[in-house]
Design a protein around this motif. Structure first.
Motif, short mmCIF file in Angstrom:
data_model
loop_
_atom_site.label_atom_id
_atom_site.label_comp_id
_atom_site.label_asym_id
_atom_site.label_seq_id
_atom_site.Cartn_x
_atom_site.Cartn_y
_atom_site.Cartn_z
N ILE A 171 60.39 50.84 27.58
CA ILE A 171 59.38 51.62 28.28
C ILE A 171 58.98 52.85 27.46
O ILE A 171 57.90 53.39 27.62
N PRO A 189 57.10 56.69 32.49
CA PRO A 189 55.67 56.98 32.38
C PRO A 189 55.24 58.08 33.35
O PRO A 189 55.80 58.23 34.43
N SER A 343 62.53 47.80 33.14
CA SER A 343 61.77 48.58 34.11
C SER A 343 62.41 49.96 34.19
O SER A 343 63.62 50.08 34.30
N CYS A 344 61.58 50.99 34.14
CA CYS A 344 62.17 52.33 34.12
C CYS A 344 62.75 52.68 35.48
O CYS A 344 63.51 53.62 35.62
N GLY A 345 62.37 51.91 36.51
CA GLY A 345 62.96 52.14 37.83
C GLY A 345 62.28 53.23 38.60
O GLY A 345 62.76 53.65 39.64
N GLN A 346 61.15 53.68 38.11
CA GLN A 346 60.49 54.78 38.77
C GLN A 346 59.74 54.32 40.01
O GLN A 346 59.95 54.84 41.09
N CYS A 347 58.89 53.32 39.83
CA CYS A 347 58.08 52.96 41.01
C CYS A 347 58.59 51.70 41.68
O CYS A 347 59.05 50.76 41.05
N CYS A 350 57.73 47.74 40.83
CA CYS A 350 58.26 47.26 39.56
C CYS A 350 59.78 47.25 39.59
O CYS A 350 60.42 46.28 39.18
N ARG A 351 60.37 48.33 40.09
CA ARG A 351 61.83 48.44 40.11
C ARG A 351 62.46 47.28 40.88
O ARG A 351 63.34 46.58 40.38
N THR A 388 51.54 49.54 40.55
CA THR A 388 52.53 50.34 39.83
C THR A 388 51.90 51.48 39.03
O THR A 388 50.68 51.59 38.92
N ILE A 389 52.78 52.31 38.44
CA ILE A 389 52.32 53.44 37.64
C ILE A 389 51.83 52.97 36.28
O ILE A 389 50.80 53.40 35.79
N CYS A 390 52.58 52.09 35.64
CA CYS A 390 52.23 51.68 34.28
C CYS A 390 52.16 50.16 34.23
O CYS A 390 52.51 49.48 35.17
N LEU A 392 53.96 47.92 32.90
CA LEU A 392 55.15 47.11 32.61
C LEU A 392 55.29 45.96 33.59
O LEU A 392 55.63 44.84 33.21
N ALA A 393 55.01 46.23 34.86
CA ALA A 393 55.15 45.17 35.85
C ALA A 393 54.13 44.06 35.56
O ALA A 393 54.45 42.87 35.63
S1 SF4 Z 1 55.67 50.07 36.43
FE1 SF4 Z 1 56.72 51.85 37.31
S2 SF4 Z 1 58.92 51.36 37.34
FE2 SF4 Z 1 57.87 49.90 36.03
S3 SF4 Z 1 58.13 50.76 34.02
FE3 SF4 Z 1 56.12 51.42 34.75
S4 SF4 Z 1 56.48 53.38 35.73
FE4 SF4 Z 1 58.48 52.41 35.45
#
Ligand code: SF4
Ligand SMILES: Cc1cc2nc3c(=O)[nH]c(=O)nc-3n(C[C@H](O)[C@H](O)[C@H](O)COP(=O)(O)O)c2cc1C
Ligand code: SF4
Ligand code: FES
Lengths: 436, 547
Positions: A171, A189, A343-347, A350-351, A388-390, A392-393
Motif C-alpha cells: 500500500i 492512504p 489491505s492497510c485496514g483503514q476502511c 476493503c479491510r 473505499t478510500i483507495c 486497493l480493493a
Molecule cells: S481501500 Fe481502504 S483499507 Fe484498502 S488499502 Fe485502500 S485505504 Fe486501506
C-alpha cells in the motif's frame, strides 16, 4: 536476433553506467547545464506535456498535466520518486535503479528544475537493498561531481536527494500512503482531495512520479518531445519497460514502443522467445489488472487504449504468462491472499472484504467450495470496489472478477470436489432478518 | 494516520445559508459545513461510525455514503468529508437505490467479523452498530459458517472457542478504568484520534493491517489519562467500556437529566444518567461552546458522592435531630442575633445565593453577606476543566457578593451568628476556619456530613447539585442551567434556596421565585427567562460583575 525496439530508459543496461564516468561517457548529464537551465519552468512543463509522457506507475496519468497542477511561489515543492514497486509481477524499477541510477538522478534534476524542487526523495521498497546501495553510490558521485547539492553547475539551482527505505508494504506504493510513510506515519492512504500535487508531504505541494516516468525525462530533453511522441501509438506515446514473468522461455525486463502486440512480446526472439507449454492466459499489467485469455491475448496490444478496450489495463507493465499446467484457482487464491494481507485496514469494505474474499477462495481451494461461492465473490467485489478510500480493493476485484469469469470451468471443477456444495448453510448468527 | 488532518467545520448561528438539492428537493442548509451536519440540520440523519464533530475527519468507516455530483456525474462520496457547495445535488437512500445498497454493503462488511455478542455487551442499547444496522443494514448477509470469521485481536490475546473457531481478545485490562474487547472493535479510529488530538497523549493505536488490525496501547503501556473515559463514550461499539459502569445497569433503563459539571467553573455540560432514584453515571453532554463532547474523569466521578456521606437530617450540638428541629433552632438564633454573617457559595446556584441575599434583606442591617472560597485553583487543562473548583464563582460575584472571606476571619469577633450554605470552610482551610469558632452560633446548610457540619453548632441537610434545578454562570460568563434529577436520597430534603427562604420567612415554593428575585437584583440577569437559557446556555454580555 538483436533487439531493434527503441530504448529510452534501458539504453544503458549492461554498460556499467552505475559509474558516473561511464554514464557521462554515454552522454549522461550532458544536458544538465545551459540546455536545461535555459528553459523556463513553463517551457519545460510544456515540453513534457508535448512528449505525451504518461505516468508509468500504473494509472497512466499525463505527467505534464500533473506537473501543471503544482502551485508555485508558496510552500516548498517536494519531488518523491515512487520506487516502492509492490505490484506482484513488477520488477522493472528494481532493475532500472540497479542498472542506471544516474539516469534517475538526471531525470529528477529535470523534474526538480521544472517544479522548483529543492528537496527530493526516492522512496524505495525496503527489500531492495542492492538498489538502495546503487542509488546511494550514484548520489554521492553526483554530489562529488557538483550535479547535486547547492548551485548546480553554477546555475543557482540547488537540489538535494534523499533515499528513503520503506518497510515493504504494497500500500505504500499508493502515493498518499507513501507520503504518510515518508513522514513517519502509518502507511495508509489519505482522503482526497487534496491531491499530493497541491498538498502532499508535510502539507506541501508534492509531485509523486514512478521511477520509469522520471527516467524517461533525460531522453525527452535530449531528443525533443516530438521524437518521443513519435514512438508508440495513438495517445500511448513513447516506450514502456515491461517486467515479463511466468511460463516464457526468457523472462526479464524489456523495453519496447507502446502498441507492441502482446504475443510479439511473448514470442519474439528479441524478447521472451516463446511460451513454455500452451498458453492459458496472460495478466497484462500487474496482478491488479484483469487477466486475458489466450484468445483475447492473441490480438491484444501493449498500450493504454487497446488494453482498456479489452477490459483490462496496462498498469505497471507486469506481464505474467501462464500455461495450461497452472491451476488458476490456486493462482487466484494467492492473489486474494496478497490483497487481504496488504489491505492497510483503514476502511471497512476493503479491510473486511478482501479478507472475506480470501477466506472464500481458501475454502474453494480446499475443496470445500459451494455452488454459490462464485456469485458470492462477485457480490463482494461489487460491494467493496466503489466504497473505499483507495483503489486497493478494486485491485483485488480485477483478478477475482476476471479469473472467475474467464476460467469459470476451472472454478466450477474445483467446487465440484465438494459433495455438499449445493447445501445452503448460513451462519447461525446471520439468518436474514434476525438481528444477532 | 497522517500528520495533517482536517477538523470538521460545524455550523453555527451565523453560518451562511445556501440552497442545495437533496433527493430532488431544494433545502436551505448551513453553507460552511459537511454534508452530515447539513443533512442533519434538515432532519436527515446519515449513519456513521468514524465521524465525530469534535474529532479530526478520518473517513474510514465508509458508512455515511451519499451520492453527489462529481467530475464523472453522480457518484458515491462520503458525507462526512464532502463540504456543502451551494446548488449541489445530493442523493440519499430516499431517492437513490445505489446509496441504499452501498450502505447496506458497508454495514454487512462491518459485521462480517464482528462477534455480535450484543446480549452480553454493555454497549447494547447505545451502540452505533446496532442503530446503524436498524437504519442502513438489515440486508441478507453473505456470511457462512464454513467460511469462518477473522475476529479482530492481538496475536497474544487470541484463543480457540468451544467450536474450534479462532477468536480475538476479550476482557482485556487496558488501563485502570477501561476494559477492552478487541473483537468488538470496528477500527473506526475514534479513540486513537481522541487520545492524539484531544487528550494530546497518544496512548492508543491501531496495530497491524487488514482484518488482522487491532486496537492496542504501546508495548508495556496502559491507557491511563485524566480524560481516558471519553474513549468509552465515543467508541461506537462495546470495545472500550468503563470498569465503573459496565454490567451495572442496562442503558435502555436509564433516564437522562441535563446538568452542569459541579466540580469546575468551566461548567462542562453533562447528563445525569439515573434510574429508580440512583445515579449510575455522568456522561458528557455535547456543547461546542463549552466542553465540546468531553468531560474529565474527575467530573464523572462526582456522582459517587451523591450517595456517600450525605447529611439527611439535622444536627444540634453534634447530636442528630430532625430537620425541623434544626431549622427551628436556626430560625431562633437568626431572630435573636445581633450581627449575622451569611456566607454565600459558588457551589450553589444563582437561585440559592439569591435566596441568601433575600434572607440578608429580611435581617436588614444586622446581616452582612460574605463570599469567596479557599479551595486551591489550578491551571486550565484546555479540554473540559478550568482548574477553578468553584463552579458558580462568577455567578456569585455577578450577584454583587464580594470575595471577602478573609474579612470574615479578621472580624469574626463582631458576629454572634454565622450561616454557611454548602461551603466547607473547615475542609478548605481548617486553620483559617478555626477563627470562626469564636462565633458562638455556627449554622450550616449542607448536602454532606462535612468538616464544617462537624464544626457547626447546628446543621441541616439539603439537596445536592444533581437534585436541584437552577443556574450557574461559568468562568467565561455563560449562564447555564442544571435540571433536577429525581434522585434525592430522602424526599424531605429541600434545595438550599428553599431552606433559606424558610429562614427568611418567605416560603418560596418554586425555584422560579428565587430566579425572579435574582433577576430583580442583578442587572446582567434582568428580564432573562428560563426559557431563554436553553439547553446549551446563554452567553452573558461581557460587561463584568455588577455591584
Ligand atoms: S481501500 Fe481502504 S483499507 Fe484498502 S488499502 Fe485502500 S485505504 Fe486501506
Ligand atoms: C495500491 C496501489 C499501489 C501502488 N503501487 C505503486 C508502486 O509500487 N509504484 C508506483 O510507481 N506507483 C504505484 N501506485 C500508483 C501511485 O499511486 C501513483 O499513481 C504513481 O506513483 C504516480 O506516478 P506516475 O504518474 O509516474 O505513474 C500504486 C497505486 C495503488 C492504488
Ligand atoms: S476501540 Fe472503539 S473507538 Fe477505538 S477504534 Fe475500536 S471501535 Fe473505534
Ligand atoms: S462517517 Fe464518513 S466515512 Fe466514517
Amino acid at each position: 536476433m538483436a533487439d531493434t525496439s527503441p530504448k529510452v530508459c534501458t539504453v544503458n543496461f549492461g554498460k556499467g553506467a552505475q559509474d558516473i564516468s561511464v554514464y557521462k561517457s554515454l552522454g549522461g548529464y550532458s544536458n544538465v547545464g545551459k540546455r536545461l537551465f535555459d528553459l523556463s519552468q513553463f517551457e519545460l512543463i510544456d515540453l513534457v506535456t508535448r512528449s505525451g509522457l504518461r505516468g508509468r506507475g500504473g494509472a497512466g496519468f499525463p505527467t505534464g498535466m500533473k506537473w501543471s497542477f503544482v502551485p508555485r511561489g508558496g510552500k516548498p515543492v517536494y519531488l518523491v520518486v515512487n520506487a516502492d514497486e509492490g505490484e506482484p509481477g513488477t520488477f522493472k524499477d528494481h532493475f532500472l535503479m540497479l542498472e542506471d541510477p544516474h539516469r534517475l538522478i538526471e531525470g529528477m534534476l529535470i523534474c526538480g528544475w521544472a517544479l522548483g524542487v529543492r528537496t527530493a526523495y526516492i522512496y524505495v521498497r525496503g527489500e531492495f537493498l542492492s538498489a538502495v546501495e546503487s542509488l546511494n553510490k550514484a548520489i554521492s558521485q553526483a554530489y562529488a561531481a557538483g550535479l547535486l547539492g547547492a548551485n548546480i553547475g553554477g546555475s543557482g539551482y540547488s537540489l538535494d536527494i534523499y533515499v528513503h527505505r520503506g518497510a515493504g508494504a504494497y500500500i505504500c506504493g499508493e502515493e498518499t500512503a507513501l507520503i504518510n510513510s515518508l513522514e513517519g506515519c502509518k502507511g495508509q492512504p489519505r482522503l482526497k482531495p487534496p491531491f499530493p500535487a497541491v498538498s502532499g508531504a508535510w502539507s506541501s505541494p508534492t509531485c509523486v512520479n514512478n521511477v520509469e516516468t522520471i527516467m524517461a525525462l533525460p531522453w525527452i530533453l535530449e531528443n525533443g518531445p516530438e521524437a518521443y511522441a513519435a514512438i508508440g501509438v495513438g495517445r500511448s506515446n513513447g516506450t514502456k519497460v515491461f517486467s515479463v514473468s511466468g511460463d516464457v522461455k526468457r523472462p526479464g525486463v524489456y523495453e519496447c514502443a507502446l502498441g507492441l502486440p502482446i504475443m510479439e512480446m511473448l514470442e519474439s526472439e528479441q524478447f521472451c522467445q516463446g511460451v513454455i507449454g500452451d498458453l492459458k492466459g496472460v495478466i497484462p499489467g500487474g496482478s491488479s489488472t484483469p487477466v486475458l485469455t489466450t484468445a483475447e491475448a492473441s490480438d491484444a496490444k501493449l498500450d493504454y487504449e487497446s488494453l482498456a478496450a479489452k477490459g483490462t489495463m496496462l498498469g505497471s507493465g507486469a506481464i505474467i504468462a501462464f500455461n495450461s499446467s497452472r491451476n488458476v484457482v490456486t493462482m487466484l487464491q494467492s492473489l486474494t491472499r496478497f490483497y487481504a494481507h496488504e489491505s492497510c485496514g483503514q476502511c471497512t469494505p476493503c479491510r473486511e472484504g478482501t479478507g472475506f474474499a480470501n477466506r472464500v477462495m481458501k475454502t474453494v481451494v480446499a475443496g470445500k467450495g459451494r455452488d454459490t461461492d462464485l456469485q458470492l465473490l462477485l457480490d463482494l467485489c461489487e460491494g467493496f470496489t466503489p466504497t473505499t478510500i483507495c483503489p486497493l480493493a478494486a485491485a483485488d476485484a480485477g483478478p477475482i472478477e476476471s479469473f472467475t469469469k474467464k476460467f469459470r470451468a476451472d472454478f466450477e471443477a474445483a467446487i465440484a470436489r465438494n459433495p455438499e456444495r449445493a447445501e445452503e448453510r448460513l451462519h447461525p448468527n446471520f439468518r436474514p432478518g434476525a438481528f444477532w | 494516520m497522517s500528520n495533517y488532518y482536517h477538523m470538521p467545520k460545524l455550523p453555527s448561528a451565523d453560518s451562511l445559508r445556501v440552497t442545495i438539492n437533496v433527493d430532488g428537493k431544494d433545502v436551505v442548509v448551513p453553507g460552511d459545513t459537511n454534508l452530515i451536519e447539513a443533512l442533519r440540520s434538515v432532519g436527515i440523519e446519515t449513519p456513521h461510525f468514524c465521524y465525530h464533530p469534535h474529532l479530526p475527519l478520518s473517513g474510514n468507516c465508509r458508512q455515511c455514503l451519499i451520492e453527489t455530483e462529481g467530475p464523472r456525474g453522480m457518484g458515491l462520496a462520503i458525507a462526512c468529508y464532502t463540504p456543502v457547495r451551494a446548488g449541489m445535488k445530493v442523493a440519499t437512500p430516499a431517492s437513490s437505490p445505489k446509496v441504499a445498497k452501498a450502505r447496506k454493503t458497508v454495514m454487512e462488511f462491518q459485521l462480517v467479523n464482528h462477534p455480535l455478542d450484543c446480549p452480553i455487551c454493555d454497549k447494547a442499547g447505545e451502540c452505533l452498530l446496532q442503530e446503524n444496522y436498524m437504519q442502513a443494514g438489515q440486508g441478507e448477509s453473505h456470511v457462512r459458517e464454513d467460511i469462518g470469521k477473522q475476529y479482530h485481536g492481538a496475536p497474544e490475546h487470541r484463543f480457540e472457542d468451544t467450536k474450534g473457531q479462532d477468536r480475538g481478545g476479550k476482557d482485556i485490562d487496558i488501563g485502570p478504568r477501561i476494559i477492552l474487547d478487541e473483537e468488538r472493535c470496528i477500527l473506526c479510529d475514534r479513540c486513537v484520534r481522541f487520545m492524539r488530538h484531544v487528550a494530546g497523549d497518544e496512548q492508543l493505536y491501531i496495530a497491524a493491517r487488514g482484518d488482522h488490525a487491532f486496537i492496542t496501547t504501546f508495548p508495556g503501556k496502559k491507557l491511563d489519562h485524566a480524560y481516558d473515559l471519553n474513549t468509552t463514550d465515543i467508541c461506537p461499539v462495546g470495545a472500550l467500556t468503563s470498569k465503573s459502569f459496565r454490567f451495572k445497569h442496562r442503558v435502555w433503563n436509564l433516564q437522562h437529566t441535563p446538568s452542569i459539571d459541579p466540580t469546575d467553573a468551566l461548567g462542562a455540560n453533562i447528563w445525569i444518567d439515573h434510574d429508580g432514584g440512583t445515579v449510575y453515571r455522568l456522561m458528557p453532554r455535547c456543547n461546542s461552546d463549552v466542553n465540546r463532547s468531553w468531560i474529565a474523569n474527575s467530573t464523572r466521578a462526582a456522582f459517587e458522592a451523591l450517595s456517600t456521606n450525605r447529611l439527611l437530617d439535622g444536627r444540634l450540638q453534634g447530636k442528630t435531630v430532625t430537620r425541623s428541629e434544626a431549622l427551628r433552632h436556626m430560625m431562633e438564633k437568626l431572630q435573636s442575633a445581633k450581627k449575622v454573617a451569611l456566607v454565600s457559595s459558588g457551589h450553589l446556584t444563582l437561585e440559592d445565593n439569591a435566596a441568601m441575599l433575600s434572607l440578608a434583606g429580611v435581617l436588614g442591617p444586622r446581616a452582612e453577606v460574605f463570599g469567596g472560597s479557599w479551595l486551591p485553583v489550578a491551571k486550565p487543562d484546555g479540554i473540559a476543566l478550568s482548574g477553578d473548583p468553584v463552579p458558580n464563582r462568577r455567578g456569585v460575584s455577578l450577584l454583587g457578593i464580594a470575595d471577602n472571606l478573609d474579612q470574615l476571619v479578621s472580624r469574626a469577633a463582631e458576629f454572634d451568628v454565622v450561616l454557611l450554605a454548602e461551603t466547607d470552610l473547615w475542609f478548605a482551610d481548617s486553620k483559617q476556619a478555626k477563627a470562626l469558632e469564636a462565633i458562638p452560633n455556627r449554622l450550616v446548610l449542607s448536602a454532606w456530613d462535612t468538616a464544617s457540619v462537624k464544626a457547626a453548632t447546628c446543621a441541616v441537610g439539603i439537596n445536592a447539585w444533581a437534585e436541584v434545578r437552577g443556574c450557574m454562570v461559568n468562568i467565561a460568563g455563560r449562564l447555564q442551567m442544571m435540571q433536577a434529577a429525581p434522585v434525592s436520597p430522602v424526599d424531605a430534603l429541600e434545595p438550599a434556596w428553599q431552606t433559606l427562604s424558610h429562614l427568611a420567612g418567605s416560603d418560596w415554593n418554586e425555584v422560579i421565585e428565587a430566579w425572579k428575585f435574582a433577576t430583580g437584583i442583578c442587572s446582567p440577569l434582568a428580564s432573562i427567562k428560563y426559557s431563554a437559557i436553553g439547553s446549551s446556555g446563554l452567553q452573558l454580555p461581557p460587561s463584568g460583575a455588577h455591584t
